[in-house]
Design a protein around this motif. Structure first.
Motif, PDB file in Angstrom:
ATOM      1  N   HIS A 266     -15.185 -21.662  -8.199  1.00 48.91           N
ATOM      2  CA  HIS A 266     -14.852 -22.036  -6.911  1.00 48.91           C
ATOM      3  C   HIS A 266     -14.249 -20.559  -6.414  1.00 48.91           C
ATOM      4  O   HIS A 266     -13.543 -20.114  -6.914  1.00 48.91           O
ATOM      5  N   PRO A 267     -14.633 -20.452  -5.070  1.00 47.14           N
ATOM      6  CA  PRO A 267     -14.215 -18.744  -4.693  1.00 47.14           C
ATOM      7  C   PRO A 267     -12.740 -18.900  -4.592  1.00 47.14           C
ATOM      8  O   PRO A 267     -12.126 -17.941  -4.871  1.00 47.14           O
ATOM      9  N   ARG A 268     -12.084 -19.873  -4.263  1.00 48.01           N
ATOM     10  CA  ARG A 268     -10.535 -19.782  -4.046  1.00 48.01           C
ATOM     11  C   ARG A 268     -10.061 -19.866  -5.381  1.00 48.01           C
ATOM     12  O   ARG A 268      -8.734 -19.268  -5.486  1.00 48.01           O
ATOM     13  N   VAL A 269     -10.491 -20.240  -6.602  1.00 51.95           N
ATOM     14  CA  VAL A 269     -10.021 -20.333  -7.810  1.00 51.95           C
ATOM     15  C   VAL A 269     -10.240 -18.848  -8.358  1.00 51.95           C
ATOM     16  O   VAL A 269      -9.374 -18.201  -9.117  1.00 51.95           O
ATOM     17  N   LEU A 270     -11.143 -18.161  -7.987  1.00 52.63           N
ATOM     18  CA  LEU A 270     -11.608 -16.801  -8.511  1.00 52.63           C
ATOM     19  C   LEU A 270     -10.515 -16.033  -7.919  1.00 52.63           C
ATOM     20  O   LEU A 270     -10.033 -15.009  -8.405  1.00 52.63           O
ATOM     21  N   GLU A 271     -10.163 -16.280  -6.454  1.00 51.64           N
ATOM     22  CA  GLU A 271      -9.320 -15.309  -5.778  1.00 51.64           C
ATOM     23  C   GLU A 271      -7.767 -15.650  -6.436  1.00 51.64           C
ATOM     24  O   GLU A 271      -7.345 -14.587  -6.531  1.00 51.64           O
ATOM     25  N   ALA A 272      -7.407 -16.739  -7.030  1.00 46.57           N
ATOM     26  CA  ALA A 272      -6.055 -17.191  -7.458  1.00 46.57           C
ATOM     27  C   ALA A 272      -6.247 -16.210  -8.795  1.00 46.57           C
ATOM     28  O   ALA A 272      -5.071 -15.774  -9.184  1.00 46.57           O
ATOM     29  N   LEU A 273      -7.142 -16.269  -9.616  1.00 46.24           N
ATOM     30  CA  LEU A 273      -7.227 -15.511 -10.855  1.00 46.24           C
ATOM     31  C   LEU A 273      -7.015 -13.966 -10.476  1.00 46.24           C
ATOM     32  O   LEU A 273      -6.408 -13.250 -11.161  1.00 46.24           O
ATOM     33  N   ARG A 274      -7.888 -13.463  -9.801  1.00 50.73           N
ATOM     34  CA  ARG A 274      -7.634 -12.153  -9.264  1.00 50.73           C
ATOM     35  C   ARG A 274      -6.124 -11.615  -8.810  1.00 50.73           C
ATOM     36  O   ARG A 274      -5.845 -10.610  -9.174  1.00 50.73           O
ATOM     37  N   GLU A 275      -5.753 -12.478  -8.003  1.00 49.41           N
ATOM     38  CA  GLU A 275      -4.460 -12.111  -7.288  1.00 49.41           C
ATOM     39  C   GLU A 275      -3.447 -12.193  -8.746  1.00 49.41           C
ATOM     40  O   GLU A 275      -2.481 -11.263  -8.835  1.00 49.41           O
ATOM     41  N   ALA A 276      -3.341 -13.139  -9.569  1.00 44.25           N
ATOM     42  CA  ALA A 276      -2.435 -13.323 -10.596  1.00 44.25           C
ATOM     43  C   ALA A 276      -2.727 -11.998 -11.681  1.00 44.25           C
ATOM     44  O   ALA A 276      -1.720 -11.393 -12.053  1.00 44.25           O
ATOM     45  N   ALA A 277      -3.760 -11.569 -11.665  1.00 46.34           N
ATOM     46  CA  ALA A 277      -4.011 -10.455 -12.671  1.00 46.34           C
ATOM     47  C   ALA A 277      -3.641  -9.187 -11.997  1.00 46.34           C
ATOM     48  O   ALA A 277      -2.987  -8.364 -12.882  1.00 46.34           O
ATOM     49  N   LYS A 278      -3.736  -8.983 -10.792  1.00 43.73           N
ATOM     50  CA  LYS A 278      -3.377  -7.918 -10.012  1.00 43.73           C
ATOM     51  C   LYS A 278      -1.550  -8.017 -10.026  1.00 43.73           C
ATOM     52  O   LYS A 278      -1.148  -6.844 -10.264  1.00 43.73           O
ATOM     53  N   ALA A 279      -1.139  -8.893  -9.724  1.00 42.31           N
ATOM     54  CA  ALA A 279       0.388  -8.855  -9.665  1.00 42.31           C
ATOM     55  C   ALA A 279       0.961  -8.634 -10.935  1.00 42.31           C
ATOM     56  O   ALA A 279       1.728  -8.009 -10.993  1.00 42.31           O
ATOM     57  N   GLU A 280       0.436  -9.123 -12.105  1.00 46.49           N
ATOM     58  CA  GLU A 280       1.092  -8.874 -13.381  1.00 46.49           C
ATOM     59  C   GLU A 280       0.230  -7.981 -14.295  1.00 46.49           C
ATOM     60  O   GLU A 280       0.671  -7.767 -15.277  1.00 46.49           O
ATOM     61  N   GLY A 281      -0.476  -7.155 -13.714  1.00 50.94           N
ATOM     62  CA  GLY A 281      -1.016  -6.006 -14.494  1.00 50.94           C
ATOM     63  C   GLY A 281      -2.005  -6.573 -15.675  1.00 50.94           C
ATOM     64  O   GLY A 281      -1.899  -5.986 -16.623  1.00 50.94           O
ATOM     65  N   ILE A 282      -2.705  -7.777 -15.583  1.00 49.86           N
ATOM     66  CA  ILE A 282      -3.272  -8.183 -16.501  1.00 49.86           C
ATOM     67  C   ILE A 282      -5.053  -7.568 -16.683  1.00 49.86           C
ATOM     68  O   ILE A 282      -5.536  -7.670 -15.579  1.00 49.86           O
TER      69      ILE A 282
END
Length: 370
Positions: A266-282
């Motif tokens: 799902h594109p919005r799940v993908l977006e949520a994962l990407r945003e979390a990774a960027k916010a926390e340097g994952i």
């Protein structure tokens, strides 16, 4: 919580499809201190429930995230017992005959485990043509070292057979062993639950160690239907970089978790994962999957009227062999990604994830059920 210790413990246990009980018991023990509730459903899936602070959705439902990773492993089963007491075997999952010759195995009988070895015709007695071919599974046999009469007393057609291979540390952060596909995923869920315990989060989280993925994604299908989560993230392994495999088909070890993109996602799940990774340097890596992912995500996506689904994978070399290899850093990054994504889901994020029309559908369904 140490990733190597958790993975070594889980990878040491035999758990062929349909016989995951011993693995499930270990998972329950690991998860009980980390969840409000841990239970096993009728099919054998282990489900941990972690309540959030509460995020109400239309119809009075609470927003929830399902994490899923399968705990079964590729295996064999006894297909026939020959007159001399040798066992012919068939595959339970994607067992590769190229990796089986000479391996030690365990035959799981009603009276207890039997050690055995996988054999085939000696090279001295093969024809030139046979020597050029990879042995077929039907050409292999298991020798448990007992007289034929004793074998027939103890072994039944249908008994499962698993590989005997202890996990081991390699250099740096690398680890090898059998059944890392997908005890790695269950390890990720375990570490993510420990991480989540240190965070505030609004959504409820269901961590599910699923059964029978290797033979048809069955545990994912039933658990997703029963839990009916707002969204889901499956965790599995993917093809790590190694000789003989095109670069476009692999993901590098040691560079972080792979985040899938494609029709299964799902594109919005993908977006949520990407945003979390960027916010926390994952550390993450993109993984394009244009069609079927071949993971639990494939079954979860179409449960009920459809569940928005994502897929996070750990790169793994030598898949479906007794010497799979992963990087423990990738395992830790995948766990951080799951916990961070769940903690960042607020009302706005949940609404964006489910998409247009979802609220009306869910509200109507809840009203009809009352």
């Amino acid at each position: 919580m140490d990733a190597a210790e958790v993975l070594a413990r889980l990878a040491s246990i035999a758990g062929p499809p349909g016989h995951e009980g011993p693995v499930a018991a270990a998972v329950e023990e690991l998860w009980r201190p980390l969840a409000a509730e841990v239970r096993r459903d009728a099919l054998g899936n282990v489900i941990a429930v972690v309540r959030g602070e509460g995020l109400a959705l239309p119809g009075g439902r609470r927003a929830s995230v399902m994490w899923a990773a399968h705990m079964d492993e590729i295996a064999l089963l006894v297909a026939a017992i020959e007159d001399e007491g040798f066992l012919r075997v068939d595959a339970a999952g994607g067992a590769d005959p190229r990796n089986l010759l000479g391996l030690e195995v365990t035959v799981h009988t009603a009276g207890g485990p039997l050690a055995g070895v996988v054999g085939t015709k000696p090279p001295h007695l093969t024809s030139a043509e046979e020597a050029r071919q990879v042995p077929r599974l039907r050409d292999l046999f298991v020798d448990v070292g007992l007289p034929a009469e004793a074998v027939r007393r103890r072994v039944r057609v249908g008994d499962p057979v698993t590989l005997r291979q202890s996990p081991a540390r390699l250099q740096g952060r690398r680890m090898t062993g059998k059944s890392l596909d997908n005890r790695v995923g269950v390890t990720v869920l375990t570490l993510a639950l420990a991480d989540l315990a240190r965070r505030r989060h609004a959504v409820d989280v269901y961590a599910v160690a699923t059964v029978q993925e290797e033979v048809g994604l069955r545990g994912a299908a039933t658990s997703a239907y029963g839990l009916d989560p707002t969204l889901a993230i499956a965790v599995d392994v993917t093809f790590g970089d190694q000789p003989g495999v095109p670069d476009g088909k692999t993901v590098e070890l040691g560079k972080g978790a792979a985040v899938a993109q494609g029709a299964n996602i799902h594109p919005r799940v993908l977006e949520a994962l990407r945003e979390a990774a960027k916010a926390e340097g994952i550390a993450t890596q993109p993984e394009p999957i244009p069609g079927a992912s071949g993971t639990d995500a494939w079954a979860i996506q179409i449960a009920r009227e459809g569940i928005p689904t994502g897929l996070v994978s750990v790169p793994l070399r030598h898949m479906h062999s007794p010497a799979e290899v992963v990087d423990l850093g990738d395992v830790q990054e995948a766990a951080r990604l799951l916990a961070a994504t769940a903690a960042r889901l607020d009302a706005g994020a949940a609404s964006r994830l489910v998409g247009p029309g979802w609220q009306e559908v869910r509200a109507g369904a809840a009203g009809a059920a009352q």
